[in-house]
Enzyme design. Structure first.
Site, PDB file in Angstrom:
ATOM      1  N   LYS A  79      -9.673 -21.051   0.524  1.00  0.00           N
ATOM      2  CA  LYS A  79     -10.337 -20.466   1.704  1.00  0.00           C
ATOM      3  C   LYS A  79     -10.706 -21.543   2.726  1.00  0.00           C
ATOM      4  O   LYS A  79     -10.410 -21.419   3.922  1.00  0.00           O
ATOM      5  CB  LYS A  79     -11.576 -19.656   1.269  1.00  0.00           C
ATOM      6  CG  LYS A  79     -11.212 -18.503   0.337  1.00  0.00           C
ATOM      7  CD  LYS A  79     -12.405 -17.678  -0.072  1.00  0.00           C
ATOM      8  CE  LYS A  79     -13.397 -18.410  -0.971  1.00  0.00           C
ATOM      9  NZ  LYS A  79     -12.803 -18.772  -2.285  1.00  0.00           N
ATOM     10  N   THR A  80     -11.334 -22.622   2.251  1.00  0.00           N
ATOM     11  CA  THR A  80     -11.715 -23.705   3.163  1.00  0.00           C
ATOM     12  C   THR A  80     -10.469 -24.338   3.779  1.00  0.00           C
ATOM     13  O   THR A  80     -10.407 -24.606   4.987  1.00  0.00           O
ATOM     14  CB  THR A  80     -12.508 -24.796   2.403  1.00  0.00           C
ATOM     15  OG1 THR A  80     -13.560 -24.152   1.682  1.00  0.00           O
ATOM     16  CG2 THR A  80     -13.084 -25.822   3.344  1.00  0.00           C
ATOM     17  N   ASP A  96     -18.861 -20.626   4.852  1.00  0.00           N
ATOM     18  CA  ASP A  96     -18.581 -20.415   3.440  1.00  0.00           C
ATOM     19  C   ASP A  96     -19.715 -19.573   2.855  1.00  0.00           C
ATOM     20  O   ASP A  96     -20.843 -19.609   3.357  1.00  0.00           O
ATOM     21  CB  ASP A  96     -18.517 -21.781   2.742  1.00  0.00           C
ATOM     22  CG  ASP A  96     -17.751 -21.707   1.435  1.00  0.00           C
ATOM     23  OD1 ASP A  96     -17.189 -20.638   1.121  1.00  0.00           O
ATOM     24  OD2 ASP A  96     -17.708 -22.728   0.720  1.00  0.00           O
ATOM     25  N   ARG A  99      -7.447 -25.717  -7.014  1.00  0.00           N
ATOM     26  CA  ARG A  99      -8.456 -26.782  -7.144  1.00  0.00           C
ATOM     27  C   ARG A  99      -8.499 -27.292  -8.571  1.00  0.00           C
ATOM     28  O   ARG A  99      -8.602 -28.502  -8.816  1.00  0.00           O
ATOM     29  CB  ARG A  99      -9.849 -26.281  -6.738  1.00  0.00           C
ATOM     30  CG  ARG A  99     -10.927 -27.360  -7.036  1.00  0.00           C
ATOM     31  CD  ARG A  99     -12.322 -26.937  -6.679  1.00  0.00           C
ATOM     32  NE  ARG A  99     -12.477 -26.820  -5.241  1.00  0.00           N
ATOM     33  CZ  ARG A  99     -13.134 -25.837  -4.649  1.00  0.00           C
ATOM     34  NH1 ARG A  99     -13.707 -24.904  -5.364  1.00  0.00           N
ATOM     35  NH2 ARG A  99     -13.233 -25.806  -3.348  1.00  0.00           N
ATOM     36  N   THR A 139     -16.744 -14.913  -2.070  1.00  0.00           N
ATOM     37  CA  THR A 139     -16.057 -14.773  -3.348  1.00  0.00           C
ATOM     38  C   THR A 139     -15.678 -13.317  -3.589  1.00  0.00           C
ATOM     39  O   THR A 139     -14.753 -13.029  -4.326  1.00  0.00           O
ATOM     40  CB  THR A 139     -16.951 -15.285  -4.496  1.00  0.00           C
ATOM     41  OG1 THR A 139     -18.295 -14.874  -4.233  1.00  0.00           O
ATOM     42  CG2 THR A 139     -16.902 -16.787  -4.572  1.00  0.00           C
TER      43      THR A 139
HETATM   44  P1  ADP Z   1     -12.041 -22.520  -1.606  1.00  0.00           P
HETATM   45  O1  ADP Z   1     -12.559 -22.781  -0.231  1.00  0.00           O
HETATM   46  O2  ADP Z   1     -11.352 -21.182  -1.730  1.00  0.00           O
HETATM   47  O3  ADP Z   1     -13.058 -22.721  -2.686  1.00  0.00           O
HETATM   48  P2  ADP Z   1     -10.401 -24.877  -1.100  1.00  0.00           P
HETATM   49  O4  ADP Z   1      -9.756 -24.470   0.173  1.00  0.00           O
HETATM   50  O5  ADP Z   1     -11.534 -25.840  -1.014  1.00  0.00           O
HETATM   51  O6  ADP Z   1     -10.859 -23.566  -1.920  1.00  0.00           O
HETATM   52  O7  ADP Z   1      -9.235 -25.437  -2.053  1.00  0.00           O
HETATM   53  C1  ADP Z   1      -9.518 -26.330  -3.116  1.00  0.00           C
HETATM   54  C2  ADP Z   1      -8.434 -27.380  -3.248  1.00  0.00           C
HETATM   55  O8  ADP Z   1      -7.253 -26.748  -3.723  1.00  0.00           O
HETATM   56  C3  ADP Z   1      -8.069 -28.058  -1.939  1.00  0.00           C
HETATM   57  O9  ADP Z   1      -8.504 -29.383  -1.951  1.00  0.00           O
HETATM   58  C4  ADP Z   1      -6.563 -28.035  -1.860  1.00  0.00           C
HETATM   59  O10 ADP Z   1      -6.058 -29.324  -2.080  1.00  0.00           O
HETATM   60  C5  ADP Z   1      -6.109 -27.161  -2.984  1.00  0.00           C
HETATM   61  N1  ADP Z   1      -5.423 -25.953  -2.502  1.00  0.00           N
HETATM   62  C6  ADP Z   1      -5.980 -24.735  -2.308  1.00  0.00           C
HETATM   63  N2  ADP Z   1      -5.057 -23.846  -1.917  1.00  0.00           N
HETATM   64  C7  ADP Z   1      -3.881 -24.504  -1.885  1.00  0.00           C
HETATM   65  C8  ADP Z   1      -2.529 -24.110  -1.566  1.00  0.00           C
HETATM   66  N3  ADP Z   1      -2.235 -22.838  -1.259  1.00  0.00           N
HETATM   67  N4  ADP Z   1      -1.576 -25.047  -1.600  1.00  0.00           N
HETATM   68  C9  ADP Z   1      -1.866 -26.317  -1.955  1.00  0.00           C
HETATM   69  N5  ADP Z   1      -3.105 -26.745  -2.271  1.00  0.00           N
HETATM   70  C10 ADP Z   1      -4.105 -25.862  -2.238  1.00  0.00           C
END
Ligand code: ADP
Length: 331
Positions: free
Chosen positions: A61-62, A106, A214, A155
């Site tokens: 998401k981030t 977030d 992640r 979430t």
């Molecule tokens: P969320 O915000 O949903 O908790 P993040 O965007 O922070 O998740 O993602 C966590 C990590 O996973 C990031 O550092 C990134 O490197 C990796 N990641 C997430 N989605 C992907 C994707 N589709 N392709 C490659 N790496 C990803």
């Protein structure tokens, strides 16, 4: 929600983030829809519609919010629901946005009520009312805002009040990744970290990554540590497996929280059904953590069931934890 990681780990995590939609693995539907939203706004020459992203932690998401800002060529501001306790906190952020900026919030479901109400108006009319004074003498001063794009992350979309959900022009639900997709994530990361991993090694790590990029990246770093200490040049399936066993990540990718939820269900409640809050107390966690961090994966794996009367452990959960499946258990 990165949870207790070392600063160095965060630096690596940031370095591994894909920077554009092309490098973003999987989530084909959301990616295509999002590309369309962004393209349309570029053609119109206006800021993109507000975007809501939902899904368990660590699915991207981030990362997507950063990609949206990069693709739109606008700055990005990052904040979160828990950081916005007063409407004034939100007013301060909103009034300092520049034209077209992407605001990533977030855990948007954890914003306070007054801030949430201020956000409704800001999203719809690009305007907020700043209340000055108290009681009968209080007056509302309207403040115009530059157009901006809100990217909210949660979430679970169901945790958001309807009026807030309705104000997003686009909602994307992120799904867990397949093992093949996680292998792609790992290949890319291994390249960036300059690690030699065999195909079987990638498959072993991907299979234990809980459908979550992640976690895949985190496990890769743990395997990297293991290989360094054991002077292993090339990481194969055996090396990956030995390393991950050491970190208590089991064959199905369940971590300690996952296992303790299932273990409590089985040993303390005879397999359920038991209510979410009772189950959460039994494992010493917040109900929201159990519901949004552990459960989605356990449900997808067919280990835990949600019924109107509460949570139940399905037959594969008993087997996985090494218990005999009692008669009458589903699954
Ligand atoms: P969320 O915000 O949903 O908790 P993040 O965007 O922070 O998740 O993602 C966590 C990590 O996973 C990031 O550092 C990134 O490197 C990796 N990641 C997430 N989605 C992907 C994707 N589709 N392709 C490659 N790496 C990803």
């Amino acid at each position: 929600v990165s949870g207790g990681e070392e600063p160095e780990e965060r630096v690596i995590e940031a370095a591994l983030r894909p920077k554009n939609l092309h490098d973003f693995v999987g989530q084909h539907r959301v990616r295509k829809q999002l590309a369309l939203v962004l393209e349309a706004s570029r053609i119109r020459g206006r800021s993109a519609d507000h975007v809501l992203l939902s899904g368990p932690p660590g699915l991207g998401k981030t990362t997507l919010s950063m990609i949206i800002a990069a693709e739109m060529n606008v700055p990005l501001r990052i904040s979160s629901g828990p950081a916005i306790q007063h409407a004034g906190d939100l007013a301060a952020i909103l009034s300092s946005l520049s034209e077209g900026e992407v605001l990533f919030l977030d855990e948007i479901h954890r914003m306070s009520r007054p801030a949430e109400e201020m956000l409704y108006m800001a999203m719809e009319d690009f305007r907020v009312d700043i209340v000055v004074g108290k009681g009968a003498g209080a007056t509302a001063i309207p403040l115009e805002l530059p157009p901006f794009t809100l990217v909210g992350a949660t979430t679970r979309a169901g945790l958001l009040p309807g009026p807030l959900r309705d104000r997003f022009g686009f909602t994307g639900h992120l799904e867990f990744y397949s093992v093949e997709e996680l292998e792609l994530v790992l290949r890319r990361s291994a390249g960036l970290l300059d690690l030699k991993v065999t195909s079987a090694g990638f498959a072993e790590i991907a299979g234990r990554s809980r459908g979550t990029p992640r976690i895949a990246n985190r496990l890769l770093r743990r395997v990297r540590d293991w290989a360094l200490v054991h002077a292993v040049e090339q990481i194969d399936a055996r090396a990956a497996s030995a390393a991950l066993d050491m970190y208590e990540v089991d064959q199905r990718g369940l971590d300690r929280l996952d296992r303790s939820v299932l273990d409590a269900l089985i040993t303390k409640f005879n397999g359920g059904p038991v209510g979410l809050s009772t189950l959460a107390i039994a494992v010493g966690e917040e109900p929201e953590t159990v519901e949004t961090v552990a459960e989605p994966f356990l449900v997808r794996e067919g280990l835990l069931g949600r019924t109107p009367r509460g949570r139940i452990a399905l037959a594969p959960a008993w087997t996985h934890l090494g218990y005999a499946v009692p008669a009458g258990v589903f699954g």
